[in-house]
Design a protein around this motif. Structure first.
Motif, PDB file in Angstrom:
ATOM      1  N   THR A 185       0.806  -1.224   0.000  1.00 17.85           N
ATOM      2  CA  THR A 185       0.000   0.000   0.000  1.00 17.85           C
ATOM      3  C   THR A 185       0.838   1.274   0.000  1.00 17.85           C
ATOM      4  O   THR A 185       0.274   2.360  -0.076  1.00 17.85           O
ATOM      5  CB  THR A 185      -0.937   0.015   1.224  1.00 17.85           C
ATOM      6  N   HIS A 186       2.150   1.165   0.098  1.00 15.27           N
ATOM      7  CA  HIS A 186       3.002   2.352   0.095  1.00 15.27           C
ATOM      8  C   HIS A 186       2.904   3.053  -1.265  1.00 15.27           C
ATOM      9  O   HIS A 186       3.025   2.419  -2.321  1.00 15.27           O
ATOM     10  CB  HIS A 186       4.460   1.972   0.355  1.00 15.27           C
ATOM     11  N   LEU A 187       2.721   4.355  -1.255  1.00 14.25           N
ATOM     12  CA  LEU A 187       2.416   5.107  -2.469  1.00 14.25           C
ATOM     13  C   LEU A 187       3.461   4.925  -3.565  1.00 14.25           C
ATOM     14  O   LEU A 187       3.118   4.653  -4.720  1.00 14.25           O
ATOM     15  CB  LEU A 187       2.257   6.591  -2.142  1.00 14.25           C
ATOM     16  N   ILE A 188       4.739   5.095  -3.238  1.00 13.27           N
ATOM     17  CA  ILE A 188       5.761   5.038  -4.288  1.00 13.27           C
ATOM     18  C   ILE A 188       5.867   3.628  -4.854  1.00 13.27           C
ATOM     19  O   ILE A 188       6.025   3.438  -6.064  1.00 13.27           O
ATOM     20  CB  ILE A 188       7.110   5.569  -3.754  1.00 13.27           C
ATOM     21  N   LYS A 189       5.747   2.617  -4.010  1.00 14.83           N
ATOM     22  CA  LYS A 189       5.727   1.234  -4.488  1.00 14.83           C
ATOM     23  C   LYS A 189       4.554   1.022  -5.443  1.00 14.83           C
ATOM     24  O   LYS A 189       4.715   0.460  -6.540  1.00 14.83           O
ATOM     25  CB  LYS A 189       5.614   0.285  -3.299  1.00 14.83           C
ATOM     26  N   VAL A 190       3.370   1.466  -5.042  1.00 15.88           N
ATOM     27  CA  VAL A 190       2.186   1.324  -5.888  1.00 15.88           C
ATOM     28  C   VAL A 190       2.376   2.063  -7.209  1.00 15.88           C
ATOM     29  O   VAL A 190       2.034   1.556  -8.291  1.00 15.88           O
ATOM     30  CB  VAL A 190       0.939   1.842  -5.143  1.00 15.88           C
ATOM     31  N   ALA A 191       2.948   3.253  -7.141  1.00 19.11           N
ATOM     32  CA  ALA A 191       3.103   4.077  -8.345  1.00 19.11           C
ATOM     33  C   ALA A 191       4.086   3.459  -9.339  1.00 19.11           C
ATOM     34  O   ALA A 191       3.831   3.457 -10.548  1.00 19.11           O
ATOM     35  CB  ALA A 191       3.553   5.483  -7.959  1.00 19.11           C
ATOM     36  N   VAL A 192       5.201   2.910  -8.851  1.00 17.94           N
ATOM     37  CA  VAL A 192       6.147   2.307  -9.801  1.00 17.94           C
ATOM     38  C   VAL A 192       5.591   0.991 -10.338  1.00 17.94           C
ATOM     39  O   VAL A 192       5.907   0.602 -11.470  1.00 17.94           O
ATOM     40  CB  VAL A 192       7.555   2.128  -9.191  1.00 17.94           C
ATOM     41  N   GLU A 193       4.761   0.307  -9.559  1.00 16.40           N
ATOM     42  CA  GLU A 193       4.081  -0.871 -10.111  1.00 16.40           C
ATOM     43  C   GLU A 193       3.163  -0.457 -11.257  1.00 16.40           C
ATOM     44  O   GLU A 193       3.106  -1.130 -12.292  1.00 16.40           O
ATOM     45  CB  GLU A 193       3.270  -1.574  -9.014  1.00 16.40           C
ATOM     46  N   ALA A 194       2.457   0.649 -11.085  1.00 19.36           N
ATOM     47  CA  ALA A 194       1.581   1.132 -12.159  1.00 19.36           C
ATOM     48  C   ALA A 194       2.394   1.563 -13.373  1.00 19.36           C
ATOM     49  O   ALA A 194       2.009   1.306 -14.523  1.00 19.36           O
ATOM     50  CB  ALA A 194       0.720   2.283 -11.653  1.00 19.36           C
ATOM     51  N   GLY A 197       3.380  -1.375 -15.430  1.00 24.33           N
ATOM     52  CA  GLY A 197       2.298  -2.203 -15.943  1.00 24.33           C
ATOM     53  C   GLY A 197       1.800  -3.278 -15.009  1.00 24.33           C
ATOM     54  O   GLY A 197       0.988  -4.121 -15.410  1.00 24.33           O
ATOM     55  N   ARG A 198       2.257  -3.269 -13.756  1.00 25.37           N
ATOM     56  CA  ARG A 198       1.826  -4.297 -12.812  1.00 25.37           C
ATOM     57  C   ARG A 198       0.530  -3.915 -12.103  1.00 25.37           C
ATOM     58  O   ARG A 198      -0.073  -4.742 -11.430  1.00 25.37           O
ATOM     59  CB  ARG A 198       2.930  -4.576 -11.791  1.00 25.37           C
ATOM     60  N   ARG A 199       0.145  -2.673 -12.231  1.00 23.09           N
ATOM     61  CA  ARG A 199      -1.163  -2.199 -11.761  1.00 23.09           C
ATOM     62  C   ARG A 199      -1.767  -1.327 -12.844  1.00 23.09           C
ATOM     63  O   ARG A 199      -1.038  -0.713 -13.635  1.00 23.09           O
ATOM     64  CB  ARG A 199      -1.039  -1.388 -10.467  1.00 23.09           C
ATOM     65  N   SER A 200      -3.092  -1.260 -12.851  1.00 22.22           N
ATOM     66  CA  SER A 200      -3.762  -0.470 -13.891  1.00 22.22           C
ATOM     67  C   SER A 200      -3.822   1.005 -13.554  1.00 22.22           C
ATOM     68  O   SER A 200      -3.938   1.853 -14.457  1.00 22.22           O
ATOM     69  CB  SER A 200      -5.187  -0.994 -14.096  1.00 22.22           C
ATOM     70  N   HIS A 201      -3.742   1.339 -12.261  1.00 26.60           N
ATOM     71  CA  HIS A 201      -3.902   2.730 -11.855  1.00 26.60           C
ATOM     72  C   HIS A 201      -3.389   2.907 -10.430  1.00 26.60           C
ATOM     73  O   HIS A 201      -3.032   1.925  -9.752  1.00 26.60           O
ATOM     74  CB  HIS A 201      -5.386   3.138 -11.911  1.00 26.60           C
ATOM     75  N   VAL A 202      -3.359   4.144  -9.986  1.00 29.09           N
ATOM     76  CA  VAL A 202      -3.055   4.465  -8.594  1.00 29.09           C
ATOM     77  C   VAL A 202      -4.263   5.166  -7.998  1.00 29.09           C
ATOM     78  O   VAL A 202      -4.762   6.143  -8.563  1.00 29.09           O
ATOM     79  CB  VAL A 202      -1.817   5.379  -8.483  1.00 29.09           C
ATOM     80  N   SER A 203      -4.738   4.671  -6.878  1.00 30.96           N
ATOM     81  CA  SER A 203      -5.851   5.317  -6.183  1.00 30.96           C
ATOM     82  C   SER A 203      -5.315   6.460  -5.328  1.00 30.96           C
ATOM     83  O   SER A 203      -4.316   6.297  -4.616  1.00 30.96           O
ATOM     84  CB  SER A 203      -6.575   4.315  -5.282  1.00 30.96           C
ATOM     85  N   VAL A 257       0.607  13.674  -2.222  1.00 34.27           N
ATOM     86  CA  VAL A 257       0.383  12.523  -3.098  1.00 34.27           C
ATOM     87  C   VAL A 257       0.477  12.947  -4.558  1.00 34.27           C
ATOM     88  O   VAL A 257       1.116  12.277  -5.381  1.00 34.27           O
ATOM     89  CB  VAL A 257      -0.985  11.879  -2.802  1.00 34.27           C
ATOM     90  N   ALA A 258      -0.149  14.066  -4.893  1.00 31.13           N
ATOM     91  CA  ALA A 258      -0.118  14.536  -6.283  1.00 31.13           C
ATOM     92  C   ALA A 258       1.309  14.861  -6.726  1.00 31.13           C
ATOM     93  O   ALA A 258       1.707  14.557  -7.861  1.00 31.13           O
ATOM     94  CB  ALA A 258      -1.019  15.764  -6.435  1.00 31.13           C
ATOM     95  N   GLU A 259       2.097  15.467  -5.847  1.00 29.71           N
ATOM     96  CA  GLU A 259       3.486  15.797  -6.198  1.00 29.71           C
ATOM     97  C   GLU A 259       4.317  14.536  -6.402  1.00 29.71           C
ATOM     98  O   GLU A 259       5.165  14.482  -7.312  1.00 29.71           O
ATOM     99  CB  GLU A 259       4.094  16.668  -5.098  1.00 29.71           C
ATOM    100  N   VAL A 260       4.097  13.525  -5.578  1.00 27.15           N
ATOM    101  CA  VAL A 260       4.829  12.266  -5.742  1.00 27.15           C
ATOM    102  C   VAL A 260       4.478  11.619  -7.080  1.00 27.15           C
ATOM    103  O   VAL A 260       5.364  11.166  -7.825  1.00 27.15           O
ATOM    104  CB  VAL A 260       4.529  11.306  -4.578  1.00 27.15           C
ATOM    105  N   LEU A 261       3.197  11.590  -7.405  1.00 27.63           N
ATOM    106  CA  LEU A 261       2.791  10.962  -8.663  1.00 27.63           C
ATOM    107  C   LEU A 261       3.317  11.741  -9.865  1.00 27.63           C
ATOM    108  O   LEU A 261       3.703  11.142 -10.880  1.00 27.63           O
ATOM    109  CB  LEU A 261       1.272  10.836  -8.714  1.00 27.63           C
ATOM    110  N   ASP A 262       3.350  13.058  -9.767  1.00 34.10           N
ATOM    111  CA  ASP A 262       3.952  13.859 -10.838  1.00 34.10           C
ATOM    112  C   ASP A 262       5.427  13.499 -11.006  1.00 34.10           C
ATOM    113  O   ASP A 262       5.934  13.403 -12.134  1.00 34.10           O
ATOM    114  CB  ASP A 262       3.815  15.349 -10.524  1.00 34.10           C
ATOM    115  N   ALA A 263       6.119  13.307  -9.881  1.00 34.66           N
ATOM    116  CA  ALA A 263       7.544  12.953  -9.945  1.00 34.66           C
ATOM    117  C   ALA A 263       7.735  11.574 -10.557  1.00 34.66           C
ATOM    118  O   ALA A 263       8.669  11.354 -11.353  1.00 34.66           O
ATOM    119  CB  ALA A 263       8.154  13.005  -8.546  1.00 34.66           C
ATOM    120  N   VAL A 264       6.862  10.625 -10.226  1.00 34.53           N
ATOM    121  CA  VAL A 264       6.952   9.285 -10.818  1.00 34.53           C
ATOM    122  C   VAL A 264       6.723   9.372 -12.325  1.00 34.53           C
ATOM    123  O   VAL A 264       7.424   8.709 -13.115  1.00 34.53           O
ATOM    124  CB  VAL A 264       5.947   8.324 -10.158  1.00 34.53           C
ATOM    125  N   ASP A 265       5.773  10.180 -12.741  1.00 36.36           N
ATOM    126  CA  ASP A 265       5.543  10.388 -14.177  1.00 36.36           C
ATOM    127  C   ASP A 265       6.808  10.873 -14.862  1.00 36.36           C
ATOM    128  O   ASP A 265       7.183  10.405 -15.947  1.00 36.36           O
ATOM    129  CB  ASP A 265       4.413  11.404 -14.404  1.00 36.36           C
TER     130      ASP A 265
END
Length: 326
Positions: A185-194, A197-203, A257-265
């Motif tokens: 459930t850790h955000l960065i782990k979930v985001a890199v899985e997405a 291609g290991r997840r369809s999205h990030v909630s 959360v939004a800033e982390v996801l932007d950084a992962v992008d």
């Protein structure tokens, strides 16, 4: 002895201890950990930390003088829906382990605690002396263990350091370990899985918090820096055996959360699909550490305080897991 040493943070602590020249025995029931995550230089004893007979035998057999305790359950929403699991795995099991340590004469104890002990902080950044009013059973289960350690250290010849983690992320820069738990459930782990291609999205759980962009703000610390803090804390406990400490482990600044996801992008060059959802039970709006105490008390200097670097290491580990078929 490292309990939970086959898990995410514990396996990195094992690496840091071994790299520093310590002899290590790992105790892990492998319910959420992996035997392959334990470095070959360490000895693995597969059992639960509440199995006092086997734990005490391992302490005696390996001449253990210090315990680093990571074993436990860590998912905040699950603690709300299944509190008894958390009071068993985190509080009751820790009580058994602490008793084993006292009976066998272990001198030093380092406890994997959490910023969730603060609940909703009265101020940001939050300092160790601020009120501890957990808002979920996970935080309370950890706080209860801190209280036990304080009382035991006052009554017996053992000292402790409770390290209150903020949000742990990343992976060993050398690719030796990382977060491998399915359904993490850790955000960065979930985001890199997405992103891979290991997840369809990030909630995104909550967009109406009182923060700069409405999403939750957290202090993300690289797991390798956190592991190094444990080694430094052990050195401190050995150098000053009559002193105990409770210290925040974070960098003292937060990302939403939004800033982390932007950084992962940006790091992955992939646009992750974001699914906006309601808040989860037990989530505060903002958790940022006041880390001045650990910086002043322990010989520890973060070396990986960079969000892009944390994401890069997490991404590399995710790709390695795919290569290993895990």
């Amino acid at each position: 002895m490292v309990t939970g040493g086959a898990g995410y943070i514990g396996s990195h602590a094992v690496l840091a201890l071994l790299d520093a020249g310590h002899e290590v025995v790992v105790v892990d029931n492998l319910v959420t950990g992996f035997d392959w995550a334990v470095d070959d230089r360490a000895t693995l004893v597969q059992c639960d930390v509440a199995d006092e007979g086997r734990v005490r035998a391992a302490i005696r057999g390996h001449n253990v003088d210090a315990i680093l305790h990571f074993a436990g359950s860590v998912v905040v929403p699950e603690s709300v829906s299944d509190p008894l699991k958390y009071y068993r795995n985190n509080t009751a099991a820790s009580r058994s382990l602490i008793e084993s340590a006292v009976v066998e004469g272990v001198k030093h104890f380092i406890f994997s605690s959490t910023a969730a002990t603060y609940g909703t902080p009265v101020r940001t950044p939050v300092a160790e002396g601020d009120p501890t009013v957990p808002i979920n059973p996970y935080g309370m289960s950890k706080l209860m263990t801190e209280v036990m350690l304080r009382d035991v250290a006052a009554a017996h010849p053992i000292n402790f350091c409770a390290l209150r983690y903020f949000n742990v992320a990343g992976a060993d820069p050398q690719g030796r370990s990382g977060q491998s738990t399915a359904g993490a459930t850790h955000l960065i782990k979930v985001a890199v899985e997405a992103a891979t291609g290991r997840r369809s999205h990030v909630s995104v759980f909550g967009t109406d918090f009182d923060t700069r962009d409405g999403t939750g703000v957290r202090d993300y610390i690289h797991v390798t820096d956190l592991a190094a803090a444990h080694v430094a804390a052990l050195d401190l406990l050995r150098a000053k055996p009559t002193e105990s400490h409770t210290l925040n482990c974070g960098y003292g600044r937060g990302f939403s959360v939004a800033e982390v996801l932007d950084a992962v992008d940006r790091v992955t060059n992939v646009t992750i699909e974001r699914k906006l959802e309601g808040r989860r039970a037990g989530d505060p709006a903002e958790l940022i550490s006041d880390n001045r105490a650990i910086m002043a008390t322990v010989d520890w200097t973060p070396k990986h305080d960079d969000l892009n670097g944390i994401i890069t290491d997490a991404l590399a580990w995710e790709r390695k897991l795919a290569e290993m078929g895990r």
